[in-house]
Design an enzyme around this catalytic site. Structure first.
Site, short mmCIF file in Angstrom:
data_model
loop_
_atom_site.label_atom_id
_atom_site.label_comp_id
_atom_site.label_asym_id
_atom_site.label_seq_id
_atom_site.Cartn_x
_atom_site.Cartn_y
_atom_site.Cartn_z
CE1 TYR A 194 -3.53 -2.82 1.02
CE2 TYR A 194 -4.46 -0.57 1.16
CZ TYR A 194 -4.71 -2.00 1.21
OH TYR A 194 -5.87 -2.60 0.97
CG ASP A 253 -1.68 -20.19 -1.17
OD1 ASP A 253 -0.96 -20.22 0.17
OD2 ASP A 253 -1.38 -20.77 -2.00
CE LYS A 257 2.22 -17.98 -2.29
NZ LYS A 257 1.38 -19.34 -2.48
CG ASP A 288 -8.07 -4.74 1.38
OD1 ASP A 288 -9.03 -4.43 2.38
OD2 ASP A 288 -7.89 -4.82 0.31
CG ASP A 336 -13.51 -7.09 2.04
OD1 ASP A 336 -13.66 -6.68 2.99
OD2 ASP A 336 -13.86 -6.68 1.08
#
Ligand code: IPM
Ligand code: MN
Length: 352
Positions: A142, A221, A189, A245, A249
């Site tokens: 970001y 993942d 990751k 983020d 959701d």
């Protein structure tokens, strides 16, 4: 207690849901004898329209000099569909997080017994889910260098983390794990990304400072899959900005509606409380949006922001009563009568 709260309604449904959180907070303040001063300030597209800046200096001053910030939502489709726009509402939110040093975003995911059938996931999988994400909020992709090369035909966004950024977030994660079930999951990751390897290495080094906490390291993942498969496998999860983020959701689906999940963004100074949902422009001005995520963010503000546990609980109790009695907006009403945003807010305030 005298409480000075900055009120940043923002865009889309922001003003409508914020209005309900204000009603509910005022009702709690009245009940418990607190005195709240609300100071509204501009942010997002609303601020761009008014003064050409999504996070004007005056807004920063209001936030920095308040005891807490209550935030609605940011974003406007007129900017989403214009890739060449120089100023974007979201930049205001990102600059605000950075300027206020809000490096940890606390996003709980829980189920409401009365809504368990509203989730698209099977009841037996999600019953009793109670987990919390700690999303790093002021670093990573970001905030890394971004740009274009090759006459605009190539674009890049750098993901950068320092050990110190990882440490301070992980510290909050370990502390939260200590206050809960002592299980911590580091989501990364690390099989591909160097920043993830730094995350993993840093968290591993910290393990001996918290010998009671059992830490698992899982790839993002796999977590994305397991989260909807067996959410109760998790308790406290720490992760970097973009992974957090996306996963939060996803996790909101467990509770049954995006309109239910609150969050707190914390750092060293003032804390900010906001729903995890966006500005939902399609519903703006229609008085149909679910105000509960913002109302529950206000509950978090009382609890963790001001250390006023009973006050926060009073809000949660009222929310549970409204759900049990079917006083809900259309996202949850399923065929039965839907209440408007303001009706839900009025009901909650009266109930308190
Ligand atoms: C959130 C939002 C923001 C984010 C957007 C609006 C910039 O999606 O708070 O999760 O990506 O952090
Ligand atoms: Mn998001």
């Amino acid at each position: 207690m005298k409480l000075k709260i900055a009120l940043l309604a923002g865009d889309g449904i922001g003003p409508e849901v914020i209005e309900q959180a204000v009603k509910v907070s005022d009702a709690v303040a009245k009940k418990f004898n607190h005195e709240i001063t609300w100071t509204p300030a501009l942010t997002g597209a609303a601020a761009i329209d008014a003064v050409g800046d999504p996070y004007p200096p005056e807004t920063h001053d209001v936030c920095a000099s308040s005891d807490a910030v209550l935030f609605g939502a940011i974003g406007d489709p007129k900017y989403d569909n214009d890739p060449s726009a120089k100023v974007r509402p979201e930049q205001g939110l990102l600059r605000m997080r950075k300027a206020l040093g809000l490096f940890a975003n606390v996003r709980p995911t829980f189920t409401f017994p009365s809504l368990i059938d509203k989730s698209p996931l099977k009841k037996e999988r999600i019953e009793g889910t109670d987990l919390v994400f700690l999303r790093e909020l002021t670093g990573g992709i970001y905030f890394g260098k971004k740009g274009r090369e090759d006459n605009g035909n190539t674009a890049y966004d750098h993901c950068v983390y320092s050990k110190e950024e990882v440490r301070r977030l992980a510290k909050k994660g370990f502390e939260m794990a200590m206050s809960r079930s002592k299980r911590l999951c580091c989501v990364d990751k690390a099989n591909v990304l160097e920043t993830s390897r730094l995350w993993r290495e840093t968290v591993q080094e910290m393990e001996n400072e918290y010998p009671e906490v059992k830490v698992s390291y899982e790839f993002v993942d796999a977590v994305a899959m397991r989260l909807v498969q067996w959410p109760s496998a998790y308790d406290v999860l720490i992760t970097e900005n973009l992974f957090g983020d996306i996963l939060t959701d996803e996790a909101s689906v467990i509770s049954g509606s995006m309109g239910l999940m609150p969050s707190a963004s914390v750092g060293s100074e003032v804390s900010l409380f906001e729903p995890i949902h966006g500005s939902y422009p399609q519903a703006a001005g229609k008085n149909i949006a679910n105000p509960l995520a913002t109302v529950l963010s206000a509950a978090m503000m009382f609890e963790t922001g001001f250390g006023l546990k009973e006050e926060g609980q009073a809000i949660r109790d009222a929310v549970n009563r409204s759900l049990a009695e079917g006083v809900v907006t259309e996202d949850l009403s399923e065929g039965s009568k839907a209440f408007s945003t303001s009706e839900v807010g009025d009901w909650l305030a009266r109930s308190i």
